[in-house]
Structures are given as structure tokens and as C-alpha cells.
Design a protein around this motif. Structure first.
Motif, PDB file in Angstrom:
ATOM      1  N   LEU A 191       0.476  -0.910   0.580  1.00 27.04           N
ATOM      2  CA  LEU A 191       0.412  -0.542   0.120  1.00 27.04           C
ATOM      3  C   LEU A 191       0.772   1.689   0.067  1.00 27.04           C
ATOM      4  CD1 LEU A 191      -2.983  -1.131   2.772  1.00 27.04           C
ATOM      5  CD2 LEU A 191      -2.441  -0.860   0.624  1.00 27.04           C
ATOM      6  N   PHE A 192       1.739   1.346   0.622  1.00 27.76           N
ATOM      7  CA  PHE A 192       2.919   2.242   0.840  1.00 27.76           C
ATOM      8  C   PHE A 192       3.817   2.691  -0.432  1.00 27.76           C
ATOM      9  CE2 PHE A 192       3.472   2.616   5.627  1.00 27.76           C
ATOM     10  CZ  PHE A 192       2.742   3.237   5.607  1.00 27.76           C
ATOM     11  N   GLU A 193       3.610   1.456  -1.237  1.00 34.43           N
ATOM     12  CA  GLU A 193       4.452   1.105  -2.940  1.00 34.43           C
ATOM     13  C   GLU A 193       2.869   1.961  -3.053  1.00 34.43           C
ATOM     14  OE1 GLU A 193       6.576   1.405  -5.245  1.00 34.43           O
ATOM     15  OE2 GLU A 193       7.963   0.655  -2.920  1.00 34.43           O
ATOM     16  N   VAL A 194       2.365   1.441  -3.019  1.00 33.80           N
ATOM     17  CA  VAL A 194       1.151   2.594  -4.400  1.00 33.80           C
ATOM     18  C   VAL A 194       0.641   3.903  -4.187  1.00 33.80           C
ATOM     19  CG1 VAL A 194      -1.666   2.084  -4.859  1.00 33.80           C
ATOM     20  CG2 VAL A 194      -0.619   0.237  -4.129  1.00 33.80           C
ATOM     21  N   MET A 195       1.227   4.128  -3.149  1.00 32.92           N
ATOM     22  CA  MET A 195       1.133   6.045  -2.782  1.00 32.92           C
ATOM     23  C   MET A 195       2.140   6.515  -2.941  1.00 32.92           C
ATOM     24  SD  MET A 195      -1.588   6.851  -0.468  1.00 32.92           S
ATOM     25  CE  MET A 195      -1.246   7.962  -0.227  1.00 32.92           C
ATOM     26  N   ARG A 196       3.350   5.979  -2.603  1.00 31.13           N
ATOM     27  CA  ARG A 196       4.410   6.299  -3.311  1.00 31.13           C
ATOM     28  C   ARG A 196       4.134   6.594  -5.216  1.00 31.13           C
ATOM     29  NH1 ARG A 196       9.014   5.156  -6.666  1.00 31.13           N
ATOM     30  NH2 ARG A 196       8.401   3.165  -6.721  1.00 31.13           N
ATOM     31  N   TYR A 197       3.804   5.726  -5.510  1.00 34.07           N
ATOM     32  CA  TYR A 197       2.993   5.813  -7.323  1.00 34.07           C
ATOM     33  C   TYR A 197       2.487   7.295  -7.214  1.00 34.07           C
ATOM     34  CZ  TYR A 197       2.149   5.164 -11.906  1.00 34.07           C
ATOM     35  OH  TYR A 197       1.671   5.358 -13.199  1.00 34.07           O
ATOM     36  N   LEU A 198       1.608   6.991  -6.686  1.00 33.33           N
ATOM     37  CA  LEU A 198       0.767   8.159  -6.861  1.00 33.33           C
ATOM     38  C   LEU A 198       0.960   9.422  -6.392  1.00 33.33           C
ATOM     39  CD1 LEU A 198      -2.375   6.192  -5.271  1.00 33.33           C
ATOM     40  CD2 LEU A 198      -2.265   6.246  -7.588  1.00 33.33           C
ATOM     41  N   ILE A 199       2.316   9.198  -6.106  1.00 36.50           N
ATOM     42  CA  ILE A 199       2.661  10.817  -5.589  1.00 36.50           C
ATOM     43  C   ILE A 199       3.981  11.135  -6.952  1.00 36.50           C
ATOM     44  CG2 ILE A 199       4.155  12.063  -4.242  1.00 36.50           C
ATOM     45  CD1 ILE A 199       3.097  10.281  -1.488  1.00 36.50           C
ATOM     46  N   ALA A 200       5.106   9.932  -7.314  1.00 39.38           N
ATOM     47  CA  ALA A 200       5.569  10.239  -8.286  1.00 39.38           C
ATOM     48  C   ALA A 200       5.602   9.505  -9.125  1.00 39.38           C
ATOM     49  CB  ALA A 200       7.185   9.327  -7.069  1.00 39.38           C
ATOM     50  N   GLY A 201       4.343   9.150 -10.304  1.00 41.91           N
ATOM     51  CA  GLY A 201       4.708   8.881 -11.324  1.00 41.91           C
ATOM     52  C   GLY A 201       3.844   9.871 -12.629  1.00 41.91           C
ATOM     53  N   ASP A 202       3.854   9.083 -13.568  1.00 40.49           N
ATOM     54  CA  ASP A 202       4.347   9.873 -14.920  1.00 40.49           C
ATOM     55  C   ASP A 202       2.429   9.998 -15.018  1.00 40.49           C
ATOM     56  OD1 ASP A 202       7.487  10.435 -15.062  1.00 40.49           O
ATOM     57  OD2 ASP A 202       7.008   8.157 -15.807  1.00 40.49           O
ATOM     58  N   ASP A 203       2.121   9.100 -15.028  1.00 43.54           N
ATOM     59  CA  ASP A 203       0.272   8.619 -15.651  1.00 43.54           C
ATOM     60  C   ASP A 203      -0.409   9.888 -14.878  1.00 43.54           C
ATOM     61  OD1 ASP A 203      -1.867   8.931 -16.615  1.00 43.54           O
ATOM     62  OD2 ASP A 203      -2.072   6.952 -16.744  1.00 43.54           O
ATOM     63  N   VAL A 204      -0.294  11.384 -14.842  1.00 42.62           N
ATOM     64  CA  VAL A 204      -1.356  12.476 -14.119  1.00 42.62           C
ATOM     65  C   VAL A 204      -2.772  12.028 -13.856  1.00 42.62           C
ATOM     66  CG1 VAL A 204       0.372  13.926 -14.667  1.00 42.62           C
ATOM     67  CG2 VAL A 204      -1.151  13.893 -16.339  1.00 42.62           C
ATOM     68  N   GLU A 205      -3.060  11.222 -14.906  1.00 44.64           N
ATOM     69  CA  GLU A 205      -4.442  10.757 -14.701  1.00 44.64           C
ATOM     70  C   GLU A 205      -4.642  10.328 -13.128  1.00 44.64           C
ATOM     71  OE1 GLU A 205      -7.881  11.290 -16.831  1.00 44.64           O
ATOM     72  OE2 GLU A 205      -6.435  12.745 -17.430  1.00 44.64           O
ATOM     73  N   VAL A 206      -3.986   9.059 -13.030  1.00 42.98           N
ATOM     74  CA  VAL A 206      -3.726   8.209 -12.252  1.00 42.98           C
ATOM     75  C   VAL A 206      -3.260   9.616 -11.204  1.00 42.98           C
ATOM     76  CG1 VAL A 206      -2.896   5.985 -10.919  1.00 42.98           C
ATOM     77  CG2 VAL A 206      -3.690   6.303 -13.060  1.00 42.98           C
ATOM     78  N   ALA A 207      -1.780   9.605 -11.112  1.00 40.44           N
ATOM     79  CA  ALA A 207      -0.451   9.775  -9.972  1.00 40.44           C
ATOM     80  C   ALA A 207      -1.420  11.836  -9.457  1.00 40.44           C
ATOM     81  CB  ALA A 207       0.764  10.095 -10.369  1.00 40.44           C
ATOM     82  N   ASN A 208      -1.660  11.906  -8.776  1.00 38.38           N
ATOM     83  CA  ASN A 208      -2.539  13.136  -8.545  1.00 38.38           C
ATOM     84  C   ASN A 208      -3.315  13.126  -7.051  1.00 38.38           C
ATOM     85  OD1 ASN A 208      -5.001  12.667  -8.672  1.00 38.38           O
ATOM     86  ND2 ASN A 208      -4.488  12.283 -10.575  1.00 38.38           N
ATOM     87  N   LEU A 209      -3.019  14.404  -6.718  1.00 42.54           N
ATOM     88  CA  LEU A 209      -3.673  14.766  -5.377  1.00 42.54           C
ATOM     89  C   LEU A 209      -5.166  14.210  -4.894  1.00 42.54           C
ATOM     90  CD1 LEU A 209      -2.740  16.096  -2.152  1.00 42.54           C
ATOM     91  CD2 LEU A 209      -4.016  18.042  -2.898  1.00 42.54           C
ATOM     92  N   THR A 210      -5.752  14.139  -5.894  1.00 40.75           N
ATOM     93  CA  THR A 210      -6.618  13.452  -5.313  1.00 40.75           C
ATOM     94  C   THR A 210      -7.242  11.990  -5.377  1.00 40.75           C
ATOM     95  OG1 THR A 210      -8.172  14.866  -7.162  1.00 40.75           O
ATOM     96  CG2 THR A 210      -9.522  12.991  -6.296  1.00 40.75           C
ATOM     97  N   GLN A 211      -6.145  10.710  -6.311  1.00 41.89           N
ATOM     98  CA  GLN A 211      -6.306   9.629  -6.204  1.00 41.89           C
ATOM     99  C   GLN A 211      -5.121   9.399  -4.499  1.00 41.89           C
ATOM    100  OE1 GLN A 211      -7.928   7.824  -7.935  1.00 41.89           O
ATOM    101  NE2 GLN A 211      -8.245   8.391 -10.001  1.00 41.89           N
ATOM    102  N   GLN A 212      -3.942  10.607  -4.130  1.00 38.93           N
ATOM    103  CA  GLN A 212      -2.974   9.682  -3.310  1.00 38.93           C
ATOM    104  C   GLN A 212      -4.669   9.977  -2.430  1.00 38.93           C
ATOM    105  OE1 GLN A 212      -1.070  12.740  -2.947  1.00 38.93           O
ATOM    106  NE2 GLN A 212      -0.263  12.577  -4.881  1.00 38.93           N
TER     107      GLN A 212
END
Length: 206
Positions: free
Chosen positions: A135-156
Motif C-alpha cells: 500500500l505504501f508503494e502504491v502511495m509512492r506511485y500516486l505521488i511520483a508516477g508519470d501518469d497524471v490521470e492516476v498520479a495526482n492528489l485526488t487519487q492519493q
């Protein structure tokens, strides 16, 4: 603006620091630190790796405990708390805290949400997706990932509120009060403090 460092860079630095701290927590909850990671922790600066003095004390405590340990001791502690055959002393899986059972409805909901985010399970990982490290890895991706559709504050915010916030304090309590926890008691303290900072940050982002 005369200031040579625009505010955007500090905001970016803060996001990088958040992602890195999630990554470190994921690594340490997934398995005991090896000698190289312990060495790195032992010489780490005692200022917290993410913004906010709130994290200074728990970070310093973790660095301090790691200085008195070697990899074998860390491994023994991890096994005593989270390993062993059958029922471990402490579970690191969200479903256990949310429903009292492993592989229960919370895990099914999590898998649906991961599918929606396009995050497939890594076949090399034996733990189920509701392991705190995953779950922490998912959070890391949602912060640092390249895909802004997924990696954004709302999803986090949604992911954290649904899959971490409801049970993380209970896990941290179980670890920090366990008589055999030393290094992991300190890690639980840092994890709890960081989750409180994250909760506060998400609350302020309405």
C-alpha cells in the motif's frame, strides 16, 4: 520576484520527500533492513526526510535505534514479530484490521481500486496487495508516477482514506507496544507520525 528559489521548487521537493519516505517505509515493512540499508540509516542526518518538525523526533528515534543494531538482530526482530509459521504475532495486512479476516472484502475492494488505477500486481511479490508495504508503494506511485490521470492528489487522498487511514494506527499501536519490538517500535512511531501529517495535509487540500 527577487527570490531565486520559486515556491514551485519547494513544493516539488516536498512531493519528492513524501514519495521517498513512502518508499523507505515500504522497504522496511516489507522485510528487515539488510546491512547496507542499516548502514545508510545509521549515518542518516537526524533532520526528518520530509517537511514538518512533527517528524523530527520519530525520525531521530529510528536513526538512534538503528545505530545499536546489526542486520542479524533486525532480521530476528522482524521474524519474531511478523514471521513464523501459522499466525504471526502481528499482522501487516489491512484486511485483518478492517474485517478481522485475511483475504476478505476489504482486499476485494482494494483489488478493484488497483485495477481502476491500472496497477497490476507484481508476480514476484508473494504478499497480498493489502500488505502495508504494498500500500505504501502504491502511495509512492500516486505521488511520483508519470501518469497524471492516476498520479495526482485526488487519487492519493481517496486511496489513503480508503485503504490506509482506517487501520494504520491500530497496526502501529500493536507494533509499538509489543515487548519484542525495538527497531520496529521506532518504525511504527515514524509511520504513525507520517500518517498523521498526511491526514492533515489531505484535510487541508479540500
Amino acid at each position: 520576484m527577487s527570490d531565486a528559489t520559486p515556491p514551485v521548487s519547494s513544493a516539488l521537493d516536498e512531493e519528492i520527500a513524501r514519495a521517498e519516505l513512502y518508499g523507505l517505509l515500504a522497504r522496511l515493512w516489507y522485510a528487515a533492513p539488510d546491512a547496507a540499508l542499516l548502514d545508510a540509516l545509521q549515518v542518516a542526518v537526524t533532520e526528518a526526510p520530509a517537511s514538518g518538525a512533527f517528524l523530527e523526533e520519530p525520525w531521530r528515534a529510528l536513526v538512534g535505534v538503528s545505530r545499536g543494531m546489526d542486520a542479524a538482530a533486525a532480521h530476528a526482530e522482524y521474524d519474531a514479530l511478523f514471521g513464523g509459521m501459522g499466525k504471526p504475532e502481528i499482522y501487516l495486512f489491512g484486511s485483518h484490521y478492517l474485517s478481522g479476516f485475511l483475504n476478505d472484502k476489504p482486499l476485494a475492494q482494494l483489488r478493484n481500486d488497483l485495477d481502476r488505477l491500472g496497477l497490476a500486481r507484481d508476480a514476484s511479490v508473494s504478499e497480498s496487495e493489502d500488505h502495508v508495504a504494498c500500500l505504501f508503494e502504491v502511495m509512492r506511485y500516486l505521488i511520483a508516477g508519470d501518469d497524471v490521470e492516476v498520479a495526482n492528489l485526488t487519487q492519493q487522498k481517496v486511496f489513503f482514506a480508503t485503504h490506509l487511514q482506517p487501520w494504520l494506527p491500530a497496526m502501529c499501536d500493536a507494533v509499538s507496544t509489543h515487548p519484542r519490538a525495538g527497531f520496529y517500535a521506532a518504525l511504527a512511531g515514524l509511520t504513525r507520525a507520517f500518517s498523521e501529517v498526511e491526514t492533515q495535509g489531505f484535510d487541508m487540500s479540500h
